[in-house]
Design a protein around this motif. Structure first.
Motif, PDB file in Angstrom:
ATOM      1  N   TYR A  52       0.785  -1.231   0.000  1.00 31.64           N
ATOM      2  CA  TYR A  52       0.000   0.000   0.000  1.00 31.64           C
ATOM      3  C   TYR A  52       0.821   1.288   0.000  1.00 31.64           C
ATOM      4  CZ  TYR A  52      -4.605   2.159   0.756  1.00 31.64           C
ATOM      5  OH  TYR A  52      -5.764   2.848   0.615  1.00 31.64           O
ATOM      6  N   HIS A  53       1.712   1.498   0.943  1.00 30.38           N
ATOM      7  CA  HIS A  53       2.501   2.733   1.018  1.00 30.38           C
ATOM      8  C   HIS A  53       3.993   2.499   0.805  1.00 30.38           C
ATOM      9  CE1 HIS A  53      -0.624   5.529   2.171  1.00 30.38           C
ATOM     10  NE2 HIS A  53      -1.059   4.675   3.072  1.00 30.38           N
ATOM     11  N   ASN A  54       4.361   1.337   0.391  1.00 31.27           N
ATOM     12  CA  ASN A  54       5.788   1.010   0.269  1.00 31.27           C
ATOM     13  C   ASN A  54       6.236   0.769  -1.158  1.00 31.27           C
ATOM     14  OD1 ASN A  54       6.205   1.312   2.973  1.00 31.27           O
ATOM     15  ND2 ASN A  54       6.112  -0.850   3.451  1.00 31.27           N
ATOM     16  N   GLY A  55       5.671   1.517  -2.095  1.00 38.44           N
ATOM     17  CA  GLY A  55       6.134   1.403  -3.466  1.00 38.44           C
ATOM     18  C   GLY A  55       5.041   1.424  -4.508  1.00 38.44           C
ATOM     19  N   THR A  56       3.795   1.546  -4.093  1.00 41.53           N
ATOM     20  CA  THR A  56       2.695   1.660  -5.041  1.00 41.53           C
ATOM     21  C   THR A  56       2.661   3.068  -5.635  1.00 41.53           C
ATOM     22  OG1 THR A  56       1.240   2.218  -3.198  1.00 41.53           O
ATOM     23  CG2 THR A  56       1.231  -0.090  -3.937  1.00 41.53           C
ATOM     24  N   VAL A  57       1.811   3.256  -6.627  1.00 37.75           N
ATOM     25  CA  VAL A  57       1.610   4.563  -7.251  1.00 37.75           C
ATOM     26  C   VAL A  57       0.196   5.024  -6.929  1.00 37.75           C
ATOM     27  CG1 VAL A  57       1.425   5.808  -9.436  1.00 37.75           C
ATOM     28  CG2 VAL A  57       3.231   4.099  -9.130  1.00 37.75           C
ATOM     29  N   TRP A  58       0.085   6.223  -6.386  1.00 38.92           N
ATOM     30  CA  TRP A  58      -1.203   6.837  -6.100  1.00 38.92           C
ATOM     31  C   TRP A  58      -1.412   7.925  -7.148  1.00 38.92           C
ATOM     32  CZ3 TRP A  58      -4.167   5.969  -1.451  1.00 38.92           C
ATOM     33  CH2 TRP A  58      -3.624   4.984  -0.635  1.00 38.92           C
ATOM     34  N   PRO A  59      -2.452   7.838  -7.962  1.00 36.60           N
ATOM     35  CA  PRO A  59      -2.646   8.852  -9.008  1.00 36.60           C
ATOM     36  C   PRO A  59      -2.666  10.289  -8.488  1.00 36.60           C
ATOM     37  CG  PRO A  59      -4.065   6.980  -9.418  1.00 36.60           C
ATOM     38  CD  PRO A  59      -3.439   6.754  -8.064  1.00 36.60           C
ATOM     39  N   ALA A  91      -5.370   3.183 -19.687  1.00 37.06           N
ATOM     40  CA  ALA A  91      -5.200   1.736 -19.504  1.00 37.06           C
ATOM     41  C   ALA A  91      -6.226   1.165 -18.533  1.00 37.06           C
ATOM     42  CB  ALA A  91      -3.784   1.432 -19.018  1.00 37.06           C
ATOM     43  N   PHE A  92      -6.672   1.964 -17.583  1.00 35.64           N
ATOM     44  CA  PHE A  92      -7.679   1.523 -16.616  1.00 35.64           C
ATOM     45  C   PHE A  92      -9.096   1.854 -17.077  1.00 35.64           C
ATOM     46  CE2 PHE A  92      -4.107   1.640 -13.462  1.00 35.64           C
ATOM     47  CZ  PHE A  92      -4.188   0.311 -13.065  1.00 35.64           C
ATOM     48  N   GLY A  93      -9.278   2.098 -18.362  1.00 34.78           N
ATOM     49  CA  GLY A  93     -10.607   2.383 -18.885  1.00 34.78           C
ATOM     50  C   GLY A  93     -11.160   3.697 -18.374  1.00 34.78           C
ATOM     51  N   HIS A  94     -10.263   4.643 -18.109  1.00 36.89           N
ATOM     52  CA  HIS A  94     -10.629   5.977 -17.611  1.00 36.89           C
ATOM     53  C   HIS A  94     -11.336   5.914 -16.256  1.00 36.89           C
ATOM     54  CE1 HIS A  94      -9.158   7.627 -21.314  1.00 36.89           C
ATOM     55  NE2 HIS A  94      -9.850   6.716 -21.948  1.00 36.89           N
ATOM     56  N   GLN A  95     -11.018   4.888 -15.486  1.00 40.99           N
ATOM     57  CA  GLN A  95     -11.489   4.776 -14.106  1.00 40.99           C
ATOM     58  C   GLN A  95     -10.287   4.445 -13.238  1.00 40.99           C
ATOM     59  OE1 GLN A  95     -14.620   1.835 -13.944  1.00 40.99           O
ATOM     60  NE2 GLN A  95     -16.150   3.410 -14.307  1.00 40.99           N
ATOM     61  N   LEU A  96      -9.545   5.480 -12.900  1.00 43.36           N
ATOM     62  CA  LEU A  96      -8.331   5.256 -12.108  1.00 43.36           C
ATOM     63  C   LEU A  96      -8.671   4.689 -10.739  1.00 43.36           C
ATOM     64  CD1 LEU A  96      -6.236   8.441 -12.858  1.00 43.36           C
ATOM     65  CD2 LEU A  96      -5.539   6.081 -13.265  1.00 43.36           C
ATOM     66  N   PRO A  97      -7.938   3.666 -10.338  1.00 47.27           N
ATOM     67  CA  PRO A  97      -8.095   3.177  -8.966  1.00 47.27           C
ATOM     68  C   PRO A  97      -7.369   4.108  -8.004  1.00 47.27           C
ATOM     69  CG  PRO A  97      -6.396   1.931 -10.093  1.00 47.27           C
ATOM     70  CD  PRO A  97      -6.975   2.888 -11.104  1.00 47.27           C
ATOM     71  N   GLU A  98      -7.664   3.981  -6.724  1.00 40.55           N
ATOM     72  CA  GLU A  98      -7.000   4.818  -5.725  1.00 40.55           C
ATOM     73  C   GLU A  98      -5.495   4.613  -5.724  1.00 40.55           C
ATOM     74  OE1 GLU A  98      -7.614   3.693  -1.570  1.00 40.55           O
ATOM     75  OE2 GLU A  98      -8.362   1.757  -2.243  1.00 40.55           O
ATOM     76  N   LEU A 118      -9.985   0.574  -4.492  1.00 40.62           N
ATOM     77  CA  LEU A 118     -11.267   1.113  -4.928  1.00 40.62           C
ATOM     78  C   LEU A 118     -11.121   1.675  -6.339  1.00 40.62           C
ATOM     79  CD1 LEU A 118     -12.295   2.978  -1.675  1.00 40.62           C
ATOM     80  CD2 LEU A 118     -13.085   0.741  -2.466  1.00 40.62           C
ATOM     81  N   LYS A 119     -12.126   1.387  -7.175  1.00 45.60           N
ATOM     82  CA  LYS A 119     -12.073   1.833  -8.564  1.00 45.60           C
ATOM     83  C   LYS A 119     -13.485   1.982  -9.094  1.00 45.60           C
ATOM     84  CE  LYS A 119     -10.731   0.174 -13.078  1.00 45.60           C
ATOM     85  NZ  LYS A 119     -10.252  -0.965 -13.803  1.00 45.60           N
ATOM     86  N   ALA A 124      -8.491   9.673  -6.947  1.00 44.45           N
ATOM     87  CA  ALA A 124      -7.929   9.292  -8.237  1.00 44.45           C
ATOM     88  C   ALA A 124      -8.688   9.957  -9.384  1.00 44.45           C
ATOM     89  CB  ALA A 124      -7.940   7.779  -8.388  1.00 44.45           C
ATOM     90  N   ALA A 125     -10.005  10.101  -9.232  1.00 42.33           N
ATOM     91  CA  ALA A 125     -10.810  10.737 -10.285  1.00 42.33           C
ATOM     92  C   ALA A 125     -10.412  12.197 -10.477  1.00 42.33           C
ATOM     93  CB  ALA A 125     -12.291  10.626  -9.955  1.00 42.33           C
ATOM     94  N   GLY A 126      -9.960  12.853  -9.424  1.00 42.89           N
ATOM     95  CA  GLY A 126      -9.534  14.238  -9.518  1.00 42.89           C
ATOM     96  C   GLY A 126      -8.143  14.404 -10.102  1.00 42.89           C
TER      97      GLY A 126
END
Length: 172
Positions: A52-59, A91-98, A118-119, A124-126
């Protein structure tokens, strides 16, 4: 090394002399996955592209970092992050996950979903909206809406018209 360093650019508290080093550091391969900025450097011991907070990407994190880079005049670098974020959104179908996995883009050619993310998700939408503001160079200066676009060539030309601003519609 974390993505929070980029938040310092966004807030404006980085000394002008240090900003170039901060920008360069955030764009190194251990921080920039090709899809966005990782929360933790891939060179740090606890790094895990699926943690979760150790290397993921948050949009939203990437969008904030990009806007911070623009704030300091690093428009090419900001555009690079925005373009990556918009590619991920597509790539996510214009629905970015958190959040999504921090694997390098060249290893997968698609962003990898984080299990249970969550997606779509509101933060992420913002993020693409802030990325567009960054690419358009939208700012309020002396009570007027200004635009100084810096778009990657692949997007072509974009013109803003009839933008709602302070109770009226303007063409920045």
């Amino acid at each position: 090394m974390t993505s929070n360093t980029g938040h310092l650019l966004w807030s404006g508290i980085v000394d002008e002399r240090r900003a170039p080093g901060v920008v360069r550091r955030l764009l190194r391969d251990d921080m920039f996955s090709g899809w966005g900025v990782r929360t933790l450097s891939a060179d740090d011991a606890p790094y895990n592209p699926l943690e979760y907070h150790n290397g993921t990407v948050w949009p939203h994190d990437t969008a904030i970092v990009a806007e911070g880079m623009r704030r300091y005049g690093f428009r090419d670098e900001a555009a690079k992050l925005c373009e990556a974020l918009l590619d991920a959104a597509e790539a996510f179908g214009h629905q970015l996950p958190e959040v999504f996995a921090g694997f390098a883009r060249d290893e997968t050619n698609v962003p990898i979903e984080y299990p249970g993310a969550l997606k779509p998700q509101s933060w992420a939408a913002g993020a693409p909206l802030l990325a567009l503001r960054t690419l358009l160079g939208l700012d309020v200066e002396n009570g007027k809406l200004r635009s100084r676009p810096h778009f990657p060539k692949r997007y072509g030309k974009l013109r803003l018209r009839n933008v709602s601003f302070r109770g009226r519609h303007v063409d920045p």
